[in-house]
Design a protein around this motif. Sequence first.
Motif, PDB file in Angstrom:
ATOM      1  N   MET A   1      -1.901  -7.693   3.238  1.00 53.32           N
ATOM      2  CA  MET A   1      -1.358  -6.334   3.256  1.00 53.32           C
ATOM      3  C   MET A   1      -0.626  -6.127   4.572  1.00 53.32           C
ATOM      4  O   MET A   1      -0.987  -6.737   5.574  1.00 53.32           O
ATOM      5  N   GLU A   2       0.377  -5.252   4.543  1.00 56.19           N
ATOM      6  CA  GLU A   2       1.008  -4.863   5.793  1.00 56.19           C
ATOM      7  C   GLU A   2       0.047  -3.981   6.571  1.00 56.19           C
ATOM      8  O   GLU A   2      -0.653  -3.153   5.991  1.00 56.19           O
ATOM      9  N   ALA A   3       0.014  -4.168   7.880  1.00 49.51           N
ATOM     10  CA  ALA A   3      -0.830  -3.329   8.725  1.00 49.51           C
ATOM     11  C   ALA A   3      -0.197  -1.944   8.805  1.00 49.51           C
ATOM     12  O   ALA A   3       0.916  -1.787   9.292  1.00 49.51           O
ATOM     13  N   CYS A   4      -0.903  -0.955   8.254  1.00 48.10           N
ATOM     14  CA  CYS A   4      -0.399   0.419   8.250  1.00 48.10           C
ATOM     15  C   CYS A   4      -1.592   1.364   8.293  1.00 48.10           C
ATOM     16  O   CYS A   4      -2.717   0.935   8.497  1.00 48.10           O
ATOM     17  N   GLY A   5      -1.333   2.627   8.068  1.00 50.69           N
ATOM     18  CA  GLY A   5      -2.359   3.650   8.197  1.00 50.69           C
ATOM     19  C   GLY A   5      -3.632   3.407   7.413  1.00 50.69           C
ATOM     20  O   GLY A   5      -4.727   3.560   7.927  1.00 50.69           O
ATOM     21  N   SER A   6      -3.537   3.022   6.164  1.00 48.26           N
ATOM     22  CA  SER A   6      -4.744   2.870   5.347  1.00 48.26           C
ATOM     23  C   SER A   6      -5.161   1.405   5.170  1.00 48.26           C
ATOM     24  O   SER A   6      -6.140   1.127   4.480  1.00 48.26           O
ATOM     25  N   SER A   7      -4.448   0.485   5.788  1.00 47.85           N
ATOM     26  CA  SER A   7      -4.733  -0.937   5.550  1.00 47.85           C
ATOM     27  C   SER A   7      -6.101  -1.365   6.051  1.00 47.85           C
ATOM     28  O   SER A   7      -6.757  -2.199   5.425  1.00 47.85           O
ATOM     29  N   HIS A   8      -6.553  -0.806   7.158  1.00 45.92           N
ATOM     30  CA  HIS A   8      -7.866  -1.187   7.684  1.00 45.92           C
ATOM     31  C   HIS A   8      -8.979  -0.729   6.733  1.00 45.92           C
ATOM     32  O   HIS A   8      -9.946  -1.449   6.504  1.00 45.92           O
ATOM     33  N   TYR A   9      -8.815   0.471   6.179  1.00 48.76           N
ATOM     34  CA  TYR A   9      -9.782   0.963   5.197  1.00 48.76           C
ATOM     35  C   TYR A   9      -9.837   0.023   3.993  1.00 48.76           C
ATOM     36  O   TYR A   9     -10.915  -0.408   3.575  1.00 48.76           O
ATOM     37  N   TRP A  10      -8.656  -0.283   3.425  1.00 46.66           N
ATOM     38  CA  TRP A  10      -8.632  -1.129   2.234  1.00 46.66           C
ATOM     39  C   TRP A  10      -9.129  -2.540   2.538  1.00 46.66           C
ATOM     40  O   TRP A  10      -9.786  -3.165   1.702  1.00 46.66           O
ATOM     41  N   ALA A  11      -8.847  -3.027   3.717  1.00 47.19           N
ATOM     42  CA  ALA A  11      -9.333  -4.360   4.084  1.00 47.19           C
ATOM     43  C   ALA A  11     -10.867  -4.375   4.096  1.00 47.19           C
ATOM     44  O   ALA A  11     -11.489  -5.307   3.565  1.00 47.19           O
ATOM     45  N   ARG A  12     -11.461  -3.345   4.668  1.00 48.16           N
ATOM     46  CA  ARG A  12     -12.931  -3.279   4.691  1.00 48.16           C
ATOM     47  C   ARG A  12     -13.498  -3.171   3.275  1.00 48.16           C
ATOM     48  O   ARG A  12     -14.490  -3.819   2.941  1.00 48.16           O
TER      49      ARG A  12
ATOM     50  N   GLN B   1       1.039  -2.617 -11.111  1.00 43.88           N
ATOM     51  CA  GLN B   1       0.916  -1.372 -10.365  1.00 43.88           C
ATOM     52  C   GLN B   1      -0.455  -0.788 -10.654  1.00 43.88           C
ATOM     53  O   GLN B   1      -0.876  -0.745 -11.808  1.00 43.88           O
ATOM     54  N   LEU B   2      -1.143  -0.357  -9.604  1.00 42.40           N
ATOM     55  CA  LEU B   2      -2.449   0.277  -9.776  1.00 42.40           C
ATOM     56  C   LEU B   2      -2.467   1.616  -9.068  1.00 42.40           C
ATOM     57  O   LEU B   2      -1.901   1.760  -7.987  1.00 42.40           O
ATOM     58  N   ARG B   3      -3.157   2.555  -9.663  1.00 34.85           N
ATOM     59  CA  ARG B   3      -3.403   3.821  -8.988  1.00 34.85           C
ATOM     60  C   ARG B   3      -4.621   3.634  -8.089  1.00 34.85           C
ATOM     61  O   ARG B   3      -5.377   2.686  -8.243  1.00 34.85           O
TER      62      ARG B   3
ATOM     63  N   LEU C   1       0.822  -1.206   0.000  1.00 30.62           N
ATOM     64  CA  LEU C   1       0.000   0.000   0.000  1.00 30.62           C
ATOM     65  C   LEU C   1       0.857   1.257   0.000  1.00 30.62           C
ATOM     66  O   LEU C   1       1.947   1.278   0.553  1.00 30.62           O
ATOM     67  N   ALA C   2       0.333   2.288  -0.623  1.00 33.61           N
ATOM     68  CA  ALA C   2       0.975   3.604  -0.632  1.00 33.61           C
ATOM     69  C   ALA C   2      -0.135   4.648  -0.697  1.00 33.61           C
ATOM     70  O   ALA C   2      -1.309   4.312  -0.559  1.00 33.61           O
TER      71      ALA C   2
END
Length: 162
Positions: A51-62, A31-33, A10-11
């Motif tokens: 995914m690595e657990a990071c700032g936006s990972s919970h959002y993307w997981a949901r 690669q995806l935008r 994630l980025a």
Amino acid sequence: MNITRIGIDLAKQVFQLHGVDRFEKVVLRKQLRRAQMYDFFRNLPPCLIGMEACGSSHYWARELRKYGHQVKLIAAQFVKPYVKSGKNDANDAEAICEAVGRPSMRFVSIKEVDQQVVQAEHRIRSRLIRARTALCNEIRGLLGEFGIVIALGVSQVRQALP
């Protein structure tokens, strides 16, 4: 494309994907935008996503769970041993894909929105308390330079100041 497992690095704007099939053969390096993520995963048959657990990972997981995917978050310290060579997004995605497939891997639970809101409130409150304490200590120190001594504590500073 018969993808069974995907690792996502994630980025903020560009995401790196690495996917394998049931024979562990690499079938996806992409690669995806940010805007492309929704369409790509909406049209992909359900699979395991790591995914690595990071700032936006919970959002993307949901978001990815809404499309029927099984999503698992891994602490960064558990992904690091799987990075084969230099640190870049593609290698990180490959390492995440490898790590999420390990049967003994430990995962981070995905936080719901309510949990994240409460956590954010606690962080903000804690920061405000630290800032208030620092300000009171600074005021006490400055007044001490003028010979005015105030006892320790926020309430003491409030009482002493006009």
